[in-house]
Design a protein around this motif. Structure first.
Motif, PDB file in Angstrom:
ATOM      1  N   TYR A 113       0.838  -1.198   0.000  1.00  0.00           N
ATOM      2  CA  TYR A 113       0.000   0.000   0.000  1.00  0.00           C
ATOM      3  C   TYR A 113       0.875   1.251   0.000  1.00  0.00           C
ATOM      4  O   TYR A 113       1.767   1.408   0.831  1.00  0.00           O
ATOM      5  CB  TYR A 113      -0.916   0.048   1.230  1.00  0.00           C
ATOM      6  N   ALA A 114       0.617   2.163  -0.956  1.00  0.00           N
ATOM      7  CA  ALA A 114       1.375   3.407  -1.066  1.00  0.00           C
ATOM      8  C   ALA A 114       0.430   4.523  -1.481  1.00  0.00           C
ATOM      9  O   ALA A 114      -0.505   4.308  -2.259  1.00  0.00           O
ATOM     10  CB  ALA A 114       2.516   3.264  -2.075  1.00  0.00           C
ATOM     11  N   GLU A 115       0.685   5.726  -0.986  1.00  0.00           N
ATOM     12  CA  GLU A 115      -0.218   6.849  -1.226  1.00  0.00           C
ATOM     13  C   GLU A 115       0.550   8.151  -1.349  1.00  0.00           C
ATOM     14  O   GLU A 115       1.736   8.233  -0.999  1.00  0.00           O
ATOM     15  CB  GLU A 115      -1.216   6.969  -0.074  1.00  0.00           C
ATOM     16  N   LEU A 116      -0.131   9.185  -1.829  1.00  0.00           N
ATOM     17  CA  LEU A 116       0.431  10.521  -1.885  1.00  0.00           C
ATOM     18  C   LEU A 116       0.330  11.178  -0.511  1.00  0.00           C
ATOM     19  O   LEU A 116      -0.621  10.944   0.229  1.00  0.00           O
ATOM     20  CB  LEU A 116      -0.302  11.373  -2.919  1.00  0.00           C
ATOM     21  N   GLY A 122       4.929  14.158  -2.074  1.00  0.00           N
ATOM     22  CA  GLY A 122       5.653  13.043  -1.466  1.00  0.00           C
ATOM     23  C   GLY A 122       4.849  11.766  -1.522  1.00  0.00           C
ATOM     24  O   GLY A 122       3.664  11.754  -1.897  1.00  0.00           O
ATOM     25  N   VAL A 123       5.496  10.664  -1.133  1.00  0.00           N
ATOM     26  CA  VAL A 123       4.861   9.342  -1.151  1.00  0.00           C
ATOM     27  C   VAL A 123       5.048   8.693   0.215  1.00  0.00           C
ATOM     28  O   VAL A 123       6.115   8.790   0.830  1.00  0.00           O
ATOM     29  CB  VAL A 123       5.484   8.443  -2.245  1.00  0.00           C
ATOM     30  N   ARG A 124       3.999   8.033   0.688  1.00  0.00           N
ATOM     31  CA  ARG A 124       4.076   7.257   1.919  1.00  0.00           C
ATOM     32  C   ARG A 124       3.750   5.811   1.577  1.00  0.00           C
ATOM     33  O   ARG A 124       2.817   5.536   0.813  1.00  0.00           O
ATOM     34  CB  ARG A 124       3.051   7.789   2.923  1.00  0.00           C
ATOM     35  N   ALA A 125       4.510   4.863   2.143  1.00  0.00           N
ATOM     36  CA  ALA A 125       4.273   3.435   1.906  1.00  0.00           C
ATOM     37  C   ALA A 125       4.412   2.682   3.217  1.00  0.00           C
ATOM     38  O   ALA A 125       5.172   3.087   4.105  1.00  0.00           O
ATOM     39  CB  ALA A 125       5.262   2.887   0.881  1.00  0.00           C
ATOM     40  N   PHE A 126       3.675   1.585   3.351  1.00  0.00           N
ATOM     41  CA  PHE A 126       3.674   0.799   4.578  1.00  0.00           C
ATOM     42  C   PHE A 126       4.114  -0.632   4.282  1.00  0.00           C
ATOM     43  O   PHE A 126       3.687  -1.231   3.289  1.00  0.00           O
ATOM     44  CB  PHE A 126       2.272   0.781   5.200  1.00  0.00           C
ATOM     45  N   PHE A 127       4.956  -1.174   5.166  1.00  0.00           N
ATOM     46  CA  PHE A 127       5.448  -2.536   5.031  1.00  0.00           C
ATOM     47  C   PHE A 127       5.380  -3.244   6.380  1.00  0.00           C
ATOM     48  O   PHE A 127       5.443  -2.615   7.440  1.00  0.00           O
ATOM     49  CB  PHE A 127       6.909  -2.541   4.569  1.00  0.00           C
ATOM     50  N   HIS A 128       5.298  -4.560   6.352  1.00  0.00           N
ATOM     51  CA  HIS A 128       5.458  -5.371   7.556  1.00  0.00           C
ATOM     52  C   HIS A 128       6.957  -5.528   7.835  1.00  0.00           C
ATOM     53  O   HIS A 128       7.754  -5.726   6.918  1.00  0.00           O
ATOM     54  CB  HIS A 128       4.837  -6.757   7.380  1.00  0.00           C
ATOM     55  N   GLY A 129       7.329  -5.463   9.129  1.00  0.00           N
ATOM     56  CA  GLY A 129       8.723  -5.591   9.519  1.00  0.00           C
ATOM     57  C   GLY A 129       9.237  -4.286  10.095  1.00  0.00           C
ATOM     58  O   GLY A 129       8.697  -3.212   9.804  1.00  0.00           O
ATOM     59  N   GLU A 130      10.272  -4.390  10.939  1.00  0.00           N
ATOM     60  CA  GLU A 130      10.867  -3.204  11.539  1.00  0.00           C
ATOM     61  C   GLU A 130      12.186  -2.888  10.852  1.00  0.00           C
ATOM     62  O   GLU A 130      13.109  -3.699  10.844  1.00  0.00           O
ATOM     63  CB  GLU A 130      11.080  -3.403  13.040  1.00  0.00           C
ATOM     64  N   LEU A 131      12.255  -1.681  10.280  1.00  0.00           N
ATOM     65  CA  LEU A 131      13.440  -1.262   9.552  1.00  0.00           C
ATOM     66  C   LEU A 131      14.336  -0.385  10.417  1.00  0.00           C
ATOM     67  O   LEU A 131      15.553  -0.428  10.321  1.00  0.00           O
ATOM     68  CB  LEU A 131      13.023  -0.497   8.293  1.00  0.00           C
ATOM     69  N   ASP A 166      -3.267  -3.753  -7.781  1.00  0.00           N
ATOM     70  CA  ASP A 166      -4.317  -4.178  -6.848  1.00  0.00           C
ATOM     71  C   ASP A 166      -3.752  -4.446  -5.452  1.00  0.00           C
ATOM     72  O   ASP A 166      -4.052  -5.457  -4.824  1.00  0.00           O
ATOM     73  CB  ASP A 166      -5.017  -5.442  -7.379  1.00  0.00           C
ATOM     74  N   SER A 167      -2.926  -3.501  -4.982  1.00  0.00           N
ATOM     75  CA  SER A 167      -2.312  -3.651  -3.666  1.00  0.00           C
ATOM     76  C   SER A 167      -2.904  -2.688  -2.638  1.00  0.00           C
ATOM     77  O   SER A 167      -2.267  -2.361  -1.637  1.00  0.00           O
ATOM     78  CB  SER A 167      -0.793  -3.443  -3.754  1.00  0.00           C
TER      79      SER A 167
END
Length: 519
Positions: A113-116, A122-131, A166-167
């Motif tokens: 999932y990614a959005e403006l 700018g762009v914001r995106a979400f992932f599982h896991g700790e970076l 389709d994410s």
């Protein structure tokens, strides 16, 4: 600014109890508006990030969305908390005027999932896991990672690539190319990520007048290191809001002033240095003597007008009606009626009364989640700082396990077999790091208080207060109740030994005393 109230979010994010609302508020001295977070109850987010007080006021996505719509907030946001196993990535200045996303960024976020961003640039995106938590402004676009710190806005304005693949309901695992980008752009600059107390150094609450007095007592032609310390201290004391103070003071040096643009880059990087410099440094470095603020009668004449002029800004101190205050739910108990889910506790008794015997029994009940003396218990992780008699404590553990018929390997109970000095910041930080490395704790027991304050004066409010501040820092970093095992004074009816303010500083006081055949 693009519309910021979303319609929905991926299910993996929607269920997280970490949502709040936010609104645009004017920046300082012409700076761009700030996105200020509020709890769903209407109060500005005031509690420290991730503490039990903070977590208790965060809500699921649907609740935050409803509040934002009903009460006219500009949007909703997600606080990234330890335990969520979610990372939010923020890419700045990567969308051009025609809406085209930087190809490198688009490739990195494809499949999740990614959005403006609210600005649309700018762009914001979400992932599982700790970076990790870090940022870098060097490169073709800004890059920032949030895993266990900060909050991010959430707009719902999905990228075209998100719709194409389709994410829209997908939070993917962190891919290797994102991890490599983090290492390249942030890498070694974030060595202090594991220092949970670093962000908890309190400000001195100095006024603008007091800060100006201190700066007047400082020569702007100081060496480079001291010049940086002045900037870092101002940044910490003002929450990053008063760059102008450092800039104006630095301009007093005709030979060394690097210019506003260079100064601003330093200022923006202070969150990433790994070192916290407070206004105490200004007090030590300055030749000026700062007097306390004295309120005048005219100051009090202005308070009503000030409140009317800022109806949107909640006051620092809130008057809560008695009916509302009495209705606030308790945070609950680890052991019903004995150990609350609070900040600090002390358990004291005379020598030979069985303090360690009793507190080990109590702690093991919490770690195992079994009733204690007929009282209901909420299971939690326990860390025991065995600062006194570690060899004897080892035997007690073995005896407990044998008597109860349990395997200690199956119990979330850890031991620090050492005597850290809680008068020293470094020791307090190291204990907090050890607790985090253990997987966190709900109850931390320090046995005994005297052993972790070596050389300190138990009757001195300054020494005891310093130790308590560091112990409270461990609570704030971990959320755990910190229980001090201490000795009785000469008059046991007056409580624990030493400084009389200890009783007022703790949330609960327990006494252990010996009777015939029992404690």
């Amino acid at each position: 600014v693009m519309p910021s109230i979303p319609q929905t979010s991926p299910a993996d994010l929607r269920s997280l109890r970490g949502w709040l609302v936010w609104k645009f508020e004017p920046g300082v001295k012409g700076k761009k508006p700030r996105k200020v977070p509020y709890y769903a109850n209407g109060y500005r987010r005031y509690a420290d990030h991730g503490t039990p007080e903070d977590r208790s006021q965060l809500v699921p996505f649907d609740v935050a969305l409803k509040i934002a719509r009903q009460r006219g907030y500009d949007g909703v946001g997600l606080a990234l908390l330890d335990g969520f196993n979610v990372t939010a990535l923020d890419f700045d200045n990567c969308v051009d005027a025609d809406g085209n996303v930087n190809p490198e960024v688009e490739k990195l976020v494809a499949g999740t999932y990614a959005e403006l961003s609210p600005s649309g640039t700018g762009v914001r995106a979400f992932f599982h896991g700790e970076l990790g938590n870090g940022k870098s402004h060097d490169g073709p676009y800004g890059f920032e990672s949030f895993s266990t710190a900060g909050f991010v806005t959430y707009t719902g304005n999905t990228l075209d690539v998100c719709d194409l693949l389709d994410s829209g309901d997908t939070v993917a695992e962190l891919p290797e190319d994102v991890r490599q980008l983090y290492q390249q752009r942030v890498g070694e600059r974030r060595k202090h990520d594991a220092d949970p107390l670093m962000t908890y150094e309190p400000t001195l609450e100095l006024s603008e007048r007091q800060l100006l007095e201190l700066l007047d007592g400082l020569d702007p032609d100081v060496g480079y290191e001291d010049w940086l310390r002045v900037g870092m201290a101002l940044h910490h004391e003002t929450g990053g809001e008063r760059f102008d103070l450092w800039d104006e003071w630095s301009q007093g040096s005709e030979d060394k002033y690097p210019g506003t643009e260079s100064l601003r880059k330093h200022w923006d990087s202070f969150d990433d240095t790994g070192t916290v410099v407070t206004a105490r440094s200004l007090l030590k470095m300055s030749t000026a003597h700062v007097n306390p603020e004295l309120a005048t009668a005219d100051d009090f004449d202005d308070v009503s007008g000030e409140a009317e002029a800022n109806p949107e800004k909640p006051p620092r101190f809130q008057v809560v009606p008695a009916a509302d205050f009495s209705g606030v739910a308790d945070k609950g108990w680890y052991v019903k009626g004995v150990l609350p889910r609070a900040e600090l506790a002390v358990l004291y008794g005379e020598s030979g009364s069985g303090k360690t015997f009793a507190v080990l029994d109590l702690a093991m009940a919490v770690a195992r989640g079994v009733a204690w003396r007929g009282l209901r218990v909420k299971q939690g992780r326990v860390v025991y700082v065995a600062a006194e008699g570690g060899g004897g404590f080892r035997k007690r553990l073995k005896a407990y396990a044998q008597h109860q018929g349990i395997d200690l390997a199956e119990v979330p109970f850890g031991v620090i077999h050492a005597a850290p000095n809680m008068l020293a910041k470094t020791d307090a930080l190291d204990v907090a790091k050890a607790i985090k490395a253990f997987g966190g704790a709900d109850l931390v027991i320090v046995d005994t208080f005297a052993q972790v304050t070596p050389g300190g004066n138990e009757n001195s409010g300054e020494d005891v207060g310093l130790a308590l501040t560091h112990l409270k820092g461990i609570h704030r970093a971990s959320g755990a109740l910190v229980l001090l095992v201490h000795h009785s004074g000469k008059d046991a009816s007056k409580g624990a030994r030493g400084w009389s303010g200890l009783r007022a500083a703790v949330d609960v006081e327990l006494e252990v005393f010996k009777l015939a055949g029992q404690r």
